[in-house]
Write an enzyme that holds these catalytic residues in place. Structure first.
Site, short mmCIF file in Angstrom:
data_model
loop_
_atom_site.label_atom_id
_atom_site.label_comp_id
_atom_site.label_asym_id
_atom_site.label_seq_id
_atom_site.Cartn_x
_atom_site.Cartn_y
_atom_site.Cartn_z
N GLU A 256 58.85 30.00 -70.83
CA GLU A 256 60.15 30.64 -71.07
C GLU A 256 60.02 31.81 -72.03
O GLU A 256 60.54 32.89 -71.78
CB GLU A 256 61.15 29.59 -71.60
N ALA B 139 65.67 16.38 -73.89
CA ALA B 139 66.98 16.21 -74.51
C ALA B 139 67.75 15.00 -73.95
O ALA B 139 68.37 14.24 -74.69
CB ALA B 139 67.79 17.49 -74.33
C1 LIG Z 1 61.89 25.48 -77.59
C2 LIG Z 1 62.27 24.17 -76.95
C3 LIG Z 1 62.79 24.16 -75.68
C4 LIG Z 1 63.18 22.94 -75.09
N1 LIG Z 1 63.72 22.96 -73.83
C5 LIG Z 1 64.17 21.81 -73.28
C6 LIG Z 1 64.82 21.81 -72.02
O1 LIG Z 1 64.98 22.87 -71.38
N2 LIG Z 1 65.27 20.62 -71.53
C7 LIG Z 1 65.12 19.46 -72.23
O2 LIG Z 1 65.58 18.40 -71.76
N3 LIG Z 1 64.51 19.43 -73.41
C8 LIG Z 1 64.03 20.57 -73.96
N4 LIG Z 1 63.41 20.55 -75.19
C9 LIG Z 1 63.18 19.25 -75.83
C10 LIG Z 1 64.45 18.76 -76.54
O3 LIG Z 1 65.01 19.79 -77.31
C11 LIG Z 1 64.07 17.56 -77.38
O4 LIG Z 1 63.60 16.55 -76.51
C12 LIG Z 1 65.25 17.04 -78.18
O5 LIG Z 1 65.70 18.02 -79.08
C13 LIG Z 1 64.86 15.78 -78.93
O6 LIG Z 1 65.94 15.32 -79.67
P1 LIG Z 1 65.71 14.49 -81.00
O7 LIG Z 1 67.06 14.08 -81.48
O8 LIG Z 1 64.67 13.47 -80.79
O9 LIG Z 1 65.06 15.54 -82.01
P2 LIG Z 1 65.58 16.95 -82.48
O10 LIG Z 1 66.58 17.53 -81.56
O11 LIG Z 1 64.35 17.72 -82.78
O12 LIG Z 1 66.35 16.62 -83.84
C14 LIG Z 1 65.68 16.14 -84.96
C15 LIG Z 1 66.55 16.40 -86.18
O13 LIG Z 1 66.01 15.70 -87.27
C16 LIG Z 1 66.06 16.49 -88.42
N5 LIG Z 1 65.00 16.01 -89.32
C17 LIG Z 1 63.67 16.02 -89.12
N6 LIG Z 1 63.04 15.44 -90.16
C18 LIG Z 1 64.01 15.04 -91.00
C19 LIG Z 1 63.99 14.38 -92.26
N7 LIG Z 1 62.86 13.98 -92.83
N8 LIG Z 1 65.18 14.15 -92.88
C20 LIG Z 1 66.34 14.55 -92.33
N9 LIG Z 1 66.41 15.17 -91.14
C21 LIG Z 1 65.26 15.41 -90.49
C22 LIG Z 1 65.83 17.89 -87.89
O14 LIG Z 1 66.35 18.85 -88.79
C23 LIG Z 1 66.59 17.85 -86.57
O15 LIG Z 1 67.93 18.25 -86.73
C24 LIG Z 1 63.01 21.74 -75.79
C25 LIG Z 1 62.47 21.76 -77.08
C26 LIG Z 1 62.11 22.96 -77.66
C27 LIG Z 1 61.54 22.97 -79.06
#
Ligand SMILES: Cc1cc2nc3c(=O)[nH]c(=O)nc-3n(C[C@H](O)[C@H](O)[C@H](O)COP(=O)(O)OP(=O)(O)OC[C@H]3O[C@@H](n4cnc5c(N)ncnc54)[C@H](O)[C@@H]3O)c2cc1C
Length: 450
Positions: A183, A334
């Site tokens: 992308e 996501a």
């Molecule tokens: C550039 C990019 C493109 C993507 N494109 C897609 C897509 O097109 N389709 C798709 O399905 N998925 C996509 N993904 C993957 C998707 O975004 C992730 O699977 C999803 O965000 C995971 O959600 P999560 O809640 O596990 O973690 P995250 O969304 O990463 O959230 C984690 C949160 O925890 C917080 N955090 C971390 N450590 C600490 C701490 N010690 N104390 C307090 N807070 C903390 C962070 O600030 C963050 O807000 C993409 C990811 C990236 C990086």
């Protein structure tokens, strides 16, 4: 300063959620009407829609369009406190999570239930020294730093007198042929050929060379080979140079070096002032501290293996969801995080209502995956359904708008996409010479060297 935050007004169960990404936000939403004191802790103030980070990095969308303040998103969750802070340690016996504030002071959050959805960070596979010159793309700060680096590169090239001096500034290397790498590589070509092409006088931005580097045999390995083949053709068409079967063996301020996976003497050095890293992720450091406190092992990429109900073995009060969870080889996407967060929230809600710990296995409903390749061209894969080209692009747009948090962000993004399609311009390009941020970081002019 250390203190305990008293979020309990009366004796209600206390639920602490670490992370306001997809997993944490959906857990908090599910707990909205539950008779509990919920605390959501994040080290940022906003929920970030990571799937559109690359559009923010390339000046198409603003950071405001891909983020939403967590306080605003949870303003109607009257039982929920939101704190800015970084979770650092857990006392599993006392059931206390300790967090650090921005000024370095700490505070304790006692819990009856803990949901950890802290996500992943970029992994440099043991070469953290590359990070200085090759920023990853996991946070809004990363996207803004990349944007500054990209815009700065074109501006530098415009003012340099010879083609030889300009070339490294107009060479952009992206490591990692997964969705994020593909992308961002496509978007850099699009920025150069559709947005900047008529605005420069000394250089032709369309000459920008974009290298996409990956160790595998094909781009987008998580997609069906046919779709990955379509993506490759589109990348070739828009002018992204793909280099497969090679590992990055060095990155410095002015170049990137690759070595063939099969022939170690086959080494290439590309002069490139912009290197972006999307080749791998690992759990954020807090997950290590959590695993140690709970006495469990970390598996691939630092993830924690969960029970079928998403709780940690031996700790039915602790749930791990999203990218840091390892269960049935579910991908780090996501939808897994959203459904997992909702499931953990439901387990807690049902347990509180029942007065005993309810345990239901998590059943993931696969809604498919999508990747943007170039203008009017994206891939969508959902079970037997496969779309590419224009149809894939329309579906990709609909999916992303549907999951973007907040009406204002959805409207703003649609208007911005329409304006960019019609005019080609990208307006999010403001950088300032001598900007303290630019001077402080290794990403631009004035960076410290050595
Ligand atoms: C550039 C990019 C493109 C993507 N494109 C897609 C897509 O097109 N389709 C798709 O399905 N998925 C996509 N993904 C993957 C998707 O975004 C992730 O699977 C999803 O965000 C995971 O959600 P999560 O809640 O596990 O973690 P995250 O969304 O990463 O959230 C984690 C949160 O925890 C917080 N955090 C971390 N450590 C600490 C701490 N010690 N104390 C307090 N807070 C903390 C962070 O600030 C963050 O807000 C993409 C990811 C990236 C990086």
């Amino acid at each position: 300063m250390h203190g305990t935050i008293e979020v309990m007004k009366h004796a209600r169960p206390r639920v602490v959620i670490v992370g306001g990404g997809f997993g944490g936000l959906y857990a908090a939403r599910r707990l909205k009407k539950v008779d509990a004191d919920v605390t959501l802790l994040d080290r940022g103030t906003s929920h970030v829609f990571q799937p559109l980070l690359y559009q923010c990095a390339t000046g198409l969308l603003s950071e405001g369009e891909i983020t939403s303040p967590l306080r605003h998103l949870l303003r109607r969750n009257k039982n929920t406190h939101v704190f800015l802070g970084e979770a650092t340690t857990v006392d599993a016996d006392a059931r206390i999570l300790t967090a650090t504030r921005a000024d370095g002071s700490t505070f304790d959050l006692p819990y009856d239930y803990l949901v950890v959805a802290a996500g992943m960070q970029q992994s440099y596979h043991g070469h953290d020294e590359y990070a200085r010159w090759a920023p990853g793309m996991k946070t809004v700060d990363d996207a803004l730093a990349i944007r500054r680096k990209l815009i700065n590169a074109f501006e530098m090239a415009e003012s340099l007198p010879t083609a030889e001096e300009r070339r490294p500034w107009l060479t952009f290397a992206v490591t990692g042929g997964g969705p994020t790498g593909v992308e961002i590589a496509g978007q850099i070509r699009e920025l150069a050929t559709n947005a900047l092409d008529k605005e420069f006088r000394s250089i032709d931005p369309a000459e920008a060379r974009v290298l996409l580097i990956d160790g595998g045999d094909r781009v987008l390995e998580s997609f069906n080979p046919k779709l990955s083949g379509h993506a490759q053709k589109t990348l070739d068409k828009v002018g992204v140079e793909t280099h497969l079967g090679v590992h990055v063996t060095d990155v410095c301020e002015t170049s990137i070096q690759t070595t063939s996976k099969t022939d170690k003497t086959d080494v290439e050095v590309y002069e490139a002032r912009t290197v972006l890293w999307t080749a791998g992720v690992e759990a954020v450091p807090f997950v290590g501290a959590l695993a140690q406190a709970l006495g469990v092992e970390q598996v691939g990429g630092g993830r924690i293996t969960t029970e079928p109900d998403l709780s940690v073995p031996g700790h039915p009060e602790v749930f791990v969801v999203g990218d840091i969870m390892s269960l049935n080889k579910l991908a780090g996407v996501a939808e897994v995080a959203m459904q997992g967060g909702r499931h953990a929230g439901a387990q807690i809600a049902e347990s509180i209502a029942a007065g005993y710990r309810v345990s239901t296995p998590f059943k993931y409903r696969d809604l498919g995956t999508a990747a943007y390749i170039a203008r009017r061209n994206a891939l969508v894969q959902a079970g037997p359904l496969k779309m590419w080209g224009f149809a894939g692009w329309v579906s990709w747009g609909v999916i992303h708008i549907a999951f973007l948090a907040g009406f204002r962000n959805r409207t703003g993004t649609v208007i911005n996409w329409a304006a960019t399609l019609a005019s080609g311009t990208r307006r999010e390009r403001a950088i300032t010479f001598g900007d303290p941020e630019t001077a402080r970081t290794p990403y631009g002019i004035g960076a410290e060297t050595g």
